[in-house]
Design a protein around this motif. Structure first.
Motif, mmCIF file in Angstrom:
data_model
loop_
_atom_site.group_PDB
_atom_site.id
_atom_site.type_symbol
_atom_site.label_atom_id
_atom_site.label_comp_id
_atom_site.label_asym_id
_atom_site.label_seq_id
_atom_site.Cartn_x
_atom_site.Cartn_y
_atom_site.Cartn_z
ATOM 1 N N UNK A 8 8.898 10.305 -4.130
ATOM 2 C CA UNK A 8 8.732 8.844 -4.294
ATOM 3 C C UNK A 8 7.871 8.260 -3.176
ATOM 4 N N UNK A 9 8.094 8.731 -1.965
ATOM 5 C CA UNK A 9 7.304 8.245 -0.833
ATOM 6 C C UNK A 9 5.842 8.617 -1.009
ATOM 7 N N UNK A 10 5.590 9.846 -1.422
ATOM 8 C CA UNK A 10 4.214 10.297 -1.616
ATOM 9 C C UNK A 10 3.520 9.495 -2.723
ATOM 10 N N UNK A 11 4.193 9.267 -3.826
ATOM 11 C CA UNK A 11 3.605 8.480 -4.914
ATOM 12 C C UNK A 11 3.305 7.069 -4.421
ATOM 13 N N UNK A 12 4.227 6.489 -3.677
ATOM 14 C CA UNK A 12 4.017 5.144 -3.129
ATOM 15 C C UNK A 12 2.775 5.109 -2.246
ATOM 16 N N UNK A 13 2.617 6.097 -1.379
ATOM 17 C CA UNK A 13 1.477 6.123 -0.471
ATOM 18 C C UNK A 13 0.154 6.247 -1.231
ATOM 19 N N UNK A 14 0.149 7.067 -2.269
ATOM 20 C CA UNK A 14 -1.086 7.281 -3.028
ATOM 21 C C UNK A 14 -1.429 6.050 -3.862
ATOM 22 N N UNK A 15 -0.441 5.455 -4.507
ATOM 23 C CA UNK A 15 -0.698 4.247 -5.289
ATOM 24 C C UNK A 15 -1.177 3.121 -4.376
ATOM 25 N N UNK A 16 -0.569 3.002 -3.201
ATOM 26 C CA UNK A 16 -0.988 1.970 -2.256
ATOM 27 C C UNK A 16 -2.439 2.171 -1.832
ATOM 28 N N UNK A 244 1.232 -6.386 -0.267
ATOM 29 C CA UNK A 244 0.743 -5.424 -1.245
ATOM 30 C C UNK A 244 1.703 -4.254 -1.405
ATOM 31 N N UNK A 245 2.308 -3.824 -0.294
ATOM 32 C CA UNK A 245 3.242 -2.710 -0.355
ATOM 33 C C UNK A 245 4.434 -3.047 -1.247
ATOM 34 N N UNK A 246 4.895 -4.305 -1.175
ATOM 35 C CA UNK A 246 6.018 -4.716 -2.017
ATOM 36 C C UNK A 246 5.643 -4.620 -3.496
ATOM 37 N N UNK A 247 4.431 -5.042 -3.826
ATOM 38 C CA UNK A 247 3.973 -4.973 -5.211
ATOM 39 C C UNK A 247 3.919 -3.534 -5.697
ATOM 40 N N UNK A 248 3.432 -2.655 -4.843
ATOM 41 C CA UNK A 248 3.338 -1.237 -5.207
ATOM 42 C C UNK A 248 4.731 -0.650 -5.417
ATOM 43 N N UNK A 249 5.628 -0.915 -4.491
ATOM 44 C CA UNK A 249 6.987 -0.372 -4.584
ATOM 45 C C UNK A 249 7.666 -0.843 -5.868
#
Length: 308
Positions: A8-16, A244-249
């Motif tokens: 989940x962390x990795x997907x979040x980082x890549x989407x961000x 932006x991070x909140x939107x991604x999460x």
């Protein structure tokens, strides 16, 4: 070994990273995701080999003391329990670790300063003092010594975190999670298995790898739909006030809720709130919790999700 928390962390980082990229390249993002997870598996082996490096340095020190012009009695007859540790002997002979490390460019030799400092910390620790006082010198005690050292000294070392961060950008957020799996591996070691002792696989099964790729794809493919859901409950918020991070999460959390029926909704919600606490602003967790809770209630009311 790669668990869903790390995925989940990795997907979040890549989407961000792709958030402001108008021409999102999904294939490139998928390759980046799998590469980053592979780097986490590299770190797992790298940390296992650290214990061997420390032991080798201790042996070198003892040999050098014996070669002094006027060695003391302690120099001539040092305590060799650490050098002859049976768990380390088995780890050194481990076929899977040897093969993996032979194929990778990683080496602790370039950071001998950290190895020396770690060895000094170990030798001055209560863990080592208690180890020397044990009446029985057997495999179980040898293995437990290193499990305790790794858990209480290595995994807590800020110097280790700093050095690994400089060594690879992919390891910034991995150390705590990967270290827990190293500790688990030490505990699993069985003397009777010798050099054939199994290490943890990269993925427990194909489902975890498929989870990673599907979570990324669903987030990318349906980002517009998810943003519309979020927008419904953030009308009173100025867009520049929402990180932006909140939107991604929130987008990734919605993707998981809608596309993984086997994962309870409350588990998904808790996972992404924890990610927000670690990676976004001080107020993000409560903000995200409120928005996602409203979205989930709406989805359930419209029979979009039926799980608990």
């Amino acid at each position: 070994m790669i668990n869903r928390v790390l995925i989940r962390i990795r997907v979040m980082q890549i989407v961000f990273a792709y958030y402001d990229n108008e021409t999102k390249d999904l294939r490139k993002a998928e390759s980046e995701l799998l590469f980053s997870l592979q780097k986490s598996y590299d770190l797992y082996h790298y940390l296992l080999s650290l214990m061997i490096e420390v032991t080798d340095l201790h042996k070198t020190r003892l040999d050098n003391r014996k070669s002094k012009l006027l060695p003391s009695q302690q120099d001539i007859n040092p305590d060799t329990r650490l050098v002859n540790n049976k768990f380390i002997a088995q780890l050194r002979a481990n076929k899977a670790l040897t093969e993996y490390m032979n194929d990778k460019p990683y080496s602790w030799s370039e950071n001998d300063g950290y190895i020396k400092a770690l060895l000094d910390d170990i030798l001055s620790s209560d863990i080592y003092k208690e180890y020397l006082q044990l009446e029985t010198c057997d495999y179980d005690n040898d293995r437990e010594f290193w499990r305790s050292v790794f858990k209480n000294l290595i995994a807590q070392s800020e110097d280790l975190y700093d050095w690994l961060e400089d060594e690879s950008l992919y390891w910034n957020d991995d150390v705590e999670i990967v270290a827990s799996f190293v500790i688990k591996t030490i505990k699993r070691f069985d003397e009777s298995k010798g050099a054939d002792q199994e290490l943890l696989p990269m993925f427990k099964d194909n489902s975890d790898q498929q989870f990673a790729l599907k979570l990324l794809r669903e987030t990318f493919f349906n980002s517009g739909e998810y943003l519309e859901m979020i927008g419904k409950y953030t009308k009173n918020w100025e867009s520049e006030r929402i990180a932006n991070m909140d939107m991604v999460i929130m987008q990734i959390a919605i993707a998981e809720v809608l596309n993984f029926a086997s994962i309870p909704t409350n588990v998904t919600l808790n996972e992404y709130i924890n990610i927000a606490k670690a990676y976004s602003t001080a107020k993000s967790a409560s903000f995200i919790n409120g928005i996602l809770d409203a979205i989930i209630k709406d989805l359930k009311a419209n029979n979009k999700i039926v799980k608990q």
